[in-house]
Write a protein that holds these residues in place. Structure first.
Motif, short mmCIF file in Angstrom:
data_model
loop_
_atom_site.label_atom_id
_atom_site.label_comp_id
_atom_site.label_asym_id
_atom_site.label_seq_id
_atom_site.Cartn_x
_atom_site.Cartn_y
_atom_site.Cartn_z
N MET A 172 0.80 -1.21 0.00
CA MET A 172 0.00 0.00 0.00
C MET A 172 0.84 1.26 0.00
O MET A 172 0.60 2.19 -0.77
N TYR A 189 -6.31 3.60 -4.35
CA TYR A 189 -6.90 2.27 -4.48
C TYR A 189 -8.41 2.36 -4.42
O TYR A 189 -9.11 1.80 -5.26
N ILE A 192 -9.63 3.82 -7.63
CA ILE A 192 -9.59 2.83 -8.71
C ILE A 192 -10.80 1.91 -8.63
O ILE A 192 -11.49 1.68 -9.63
N LEU A 193 -11.05 1.41 -7.46
CA LEU A 193 -12.20 0.52 -7.30
C LEU A 193 -13.49 1.22 -7.71
O LEU A 193 -14.29 0.69 -8.47
N PRO A 203 -22.21 -5.12 -5.03
CA PRO A 203 -23.00 -4.15 -4.24
C PRO A 203 -22.32 -3.71 -2.95
O PRO A 203 -22.26 -2.51 -2.66
N GLU A 204 -21.80 -4.66 -2.21
CA GLU A 204 -21.21 -4.32 -0.91
C GLU A 204 -19.93 -3.52 -1.08
O GLU A 204 -19.69 -2.55 -0.36
N LEU A 205 -19.15 -3.92 -2.02
CA LEU A 205 -17.88 -3.24 -2.25
C LEU A 205 -18.13 -1.81 -2.71
O LEU A 205 -17.46 -0.86 -2.28
N ALA A 207 -20.69 -0.01 -2.00
CA ALA A 207 -21.12 0.75 -0.83
C ALA A 207 -19.93 1.13 0.04
O ALA A 207 -19.83 2.26 0.53
N ALA A 208 -19.01 0.19 0.20
CA ALA A 208 -17.84 0.45 1.03
C ALA A 208 -17.00 1.58 0.44
O ALA A 208 -16.54 2.47 1.16
N GLU A 211 -18.61 4.87 1.07
CA GLU A 211 -18.45 5.33 2.45
C GLU A 211 -17.00 5.63 2.78
O GLU A 211 -16.65 5.84 3.94
N ALA A 213 -14.44 3.70 2.88
CA ALA A 213 -13.84 2.73 3.80
C ALA A 213 -12.37 2.48 3.46
O ALA A 213 -11.62 1.97 4.28
N PHE A 214 -11.98 2.83 2.24
CA PHE A 214 -10.58 2.66 1.86
C PHE A 214 -9.83 3.98 2.00
O PHE A 214 -8.76 4.17 1.42
N TRP A 220 -3.64 2.25 7.06
CA TRP A 220 -3.08 0.91 6.96
C TRP A 220 -1.72 0.82 7.64
O TRP A 220 -1.31 -0.25 8.07
N ASP A 225 -4.94 -0.72 12.85
CA ASP A 225 -5.34 -1.86 12.05
C ASP A 225 -4.56 -3.11 12.41
O ASP A 225 -5.09 -4.22 12.42
N LEU B 6 -1.47 2.15 -12.28
CA LEU B 6 -2.10 0.87 -12.50
C LEU B 6 -1.60 0.31 -13.83
O LEU B 6 -1.52 1.03 -14.81
N LEU B 131 -12.13 -9.59 -6.54
CA LEU B 131 -12.96 -8.64 -5.80
C LEU B 131 -14.34 -9.21 -5.49
O LEU B 131 -14.97 -8.81 -4.51
N ASP B 135 -16.36 -8.99 -2.01
CA ASP B 135 -17.74 -8.52 -1.93
C ASP B 135 -18.62 -9.50 -1.16
O ASP B 135 -19.43 -9.10 -0.31
N LEU B 138 -18.05 -9.35 2.55
CA LEU B 138 -18.67 -8.15 3.12
C LEU B 138 -20.17 -8.36 3.27
O LEU B 138 -20.78 -7.94 4.26
N ALA B 139 -20.77 -9.01 2.29
CA ALA B 139 -22.21 -9.27 2.35
C ALA B 139 -22.56 -10.13 3.56
O ALA B 139 -23.53 -9.86 4.28
N TYR B 148 -17.76 -0.86 7.75
CA TYR B 148 -17.09 -1.35 6.54
C TYR B 148 -15.61 -1.59 6.78
O TYR B 148 -15.03 -2.56 6.32
N GLY B 149 -14.99 -0.68 7.51
CA GLY B 149 -13.58 -0.83 7.78
C GLY B 149 -13.28 -2.14 8.49
O GLY B 149 -12.40 -2.90 8.08
N ILE B 152 -13.89 -5.15 6.15
CA ILE B 152 -12.80 -5.34 5.19
C ILE B 152 -11.61 -5.98 5.87
O ILE B 152 -11.00 -6.92 5.36
N ASN B 153 -11.30 -5.49 7.05
CA ASN B 153 -10.20 -6.07 7.80
C ASN B 153 -10.37 -7.56 8.02
O ASN B 153 -9.44 -8.35 7.89
#
Lengths: 246, 246
Positions: A172, A189, A192-193, A203-205, A207-208, A211, A213-214, A220, A225, B6, B131, B135, B138-139, B148-149, B152-153
């Motif tokens: 990272m 990152y 990019i996502l 869907p979840e990703l 949303a993350a 929000e 979340a990254f 990191w 963490d 990228l 990915l 996802d 996460l769901a 979300y954090g 993801i962790n």
DNA sequence: TCATACGCTGTATAACGTACACAGTAATGA
DNA sequence: TCATTACTGTGTACGTTATACAGCGTATGA
């Protein structure tokens, strides 16, 4: 199952050097070569470690190295152990406190020498330095009532955690090392996502990402963490102990 | 911090193919090349994947591949994603049951394609297949009240666990793949340690070897060890949830 | 003193990724 | 219809890197 054998260097790692009876005395020893190789890796990364560059470092001809190492792979094996520091001393106290520090120290030296992450990938530890870490972890868990099998499992789990955590931070933050490019900073990152993701398939990703979340790259590298994931493991271990006590 | 970007192939992984306006139609596409490369890797291991061998597999000249991929590294990146299967479907049930199966499935496809372990080491996932796994995890954790954090962790921790577990099993059973030799069977690993260890420097390890804690190779392939470590993590996660509820 | 085993090195080779140039081909615009 | 242009497929050439091999010198043991 295929026939396998231990690389010949392993014996030399443990000081089993065979002193020759004839001819001129060697002007070098394995330790000096390995130290030179580590120095090169620290400076130029793992891809900078060539037989020629290491030889230059000790002011000898390239082919001379083959008097001390059977191959470049052997050299890498020895490096992977020699670059490992001593584990923190165990003072006989609380296992959880010790293993927390132990794991953190493990991650830290991997961050200091990211090229170690690329080695050790496919070989269980056989060197004196690596095994000392294992020994200390076993010692810290000695009073817990767990068996050797469980204790080894725990130590392995923590080692792996440290390695993966270091690998992630390294990827990272991107202190470029090996051949593969790290992705840009973590903020990017998330970007990019968000740019590439199909919201229906992910869907979840999605949303993350929305929000944030990254969010920040600092997150990191931050200790938070690391401690988070570590406590996941330690809590699990603790649960195991109390379960075993019933 | 160094400038990073990228790799250009990432866009193509997501179907962003730019259709050319002029000239002969390409006789291949990226997918066919990647499939060929994966086939070679499955058959000959990662070291068997050469531009020439992949080209031979699709019956084209070596240099033709460079019309579809910028470099061998790019090809490897795409392979690393394309070789990943779909994650198990999430039926909306219990998170712990799902993630157990998810992690096991993760480990299993890595065992089926051990060469995947050598890739993905330094790059966070950017491909559609990888990915999707994230996802789904996460769901499964959506109803737990975690942010979300944290989710993801957790997913990352489990991914890492699966990878390390697969790497260890692979190293121990020794389905030889990459350049590095695996050590012999695990039984011999214990033997090696016993032979080489200095009892004074490694008291706990020596004792473990004497108690045959590194006993049978089966033990590592066995589900028992996998479940053991996994439950360490899952118990930790569970503890986190109940803690958060207070 | 001499034979032997070993240390150091220069040269040569093999494997592999890939830069480059060229020939053939199809869409475009007149 | 035809020249232009952009793109594909490919053969050749080159650079990098590990390492096999052989020759030369040296210290030890008889």
């Amino acid at each position: 199952m295929a026939e396998r054998r231990l690389p010949p260097v392993v014996a030399r790692m443990w000081g089993r050097e065979t002193t020759p009876r004839h001819g001129p005395r060697p002007s070098l020893d394995l330790a000096r070569i390995v130290a030179a190789a580590i120095h090169v890796a620290d400076r130029d990364g793992l891809e900078g470690v060539k037989m020629s560059s290491v030889a230059a470092e000790v002011a000898m001809a390239t082919m001379s190295l083959y008097r001390y190492v059977g191959s470049k792979d052997e050299l890498l094996i020895v490096m992977a152990d020699a670059a490992v520091p001593e584990p923190p001393a165990y003072d006989g106290g609380n296992w959880r406190a010790y293993l927390t520090g132990w794991t953190r120290a493990n991650r830290d030296f991997l961050l200091g020498r990211p090229w170690l992450l690329a080695l050790n990938q496919h070989t269980p530890p056989t060197g004196p330095r690596s095994l000392r870490w294992l020994d200390r972890a076993l010692a810290a868990l000695a009073g817990t009532g767990l068996g050797y099998g469980e204790r080894i499992n725990i130590a392995v789990a923590l080692t792996n955690y440290a390695a993966r955590q270091a690998a992630m931070v390294h990827a990272m933050t991107g202190t470029a090392t090996a051949g593969s490019e790290a992705i840009a900073g973590l903020t990017e990152y998330g970007d990019i996502l968000g740019e590439v993701l199909d919201p229906e398939g992910y869907p979840e990703l999605t949303a993350a990402v929305r929000e944030n979340a990254f969010g920040s790259a600092d997150q990191w590298i931050d200790d938070a963490d690391f401690t988070f994931g570590l406590n996941l493991l330690l809590d699990g271990i603790q649960a195991l102990m109390t379960r075993g006590r019933d």
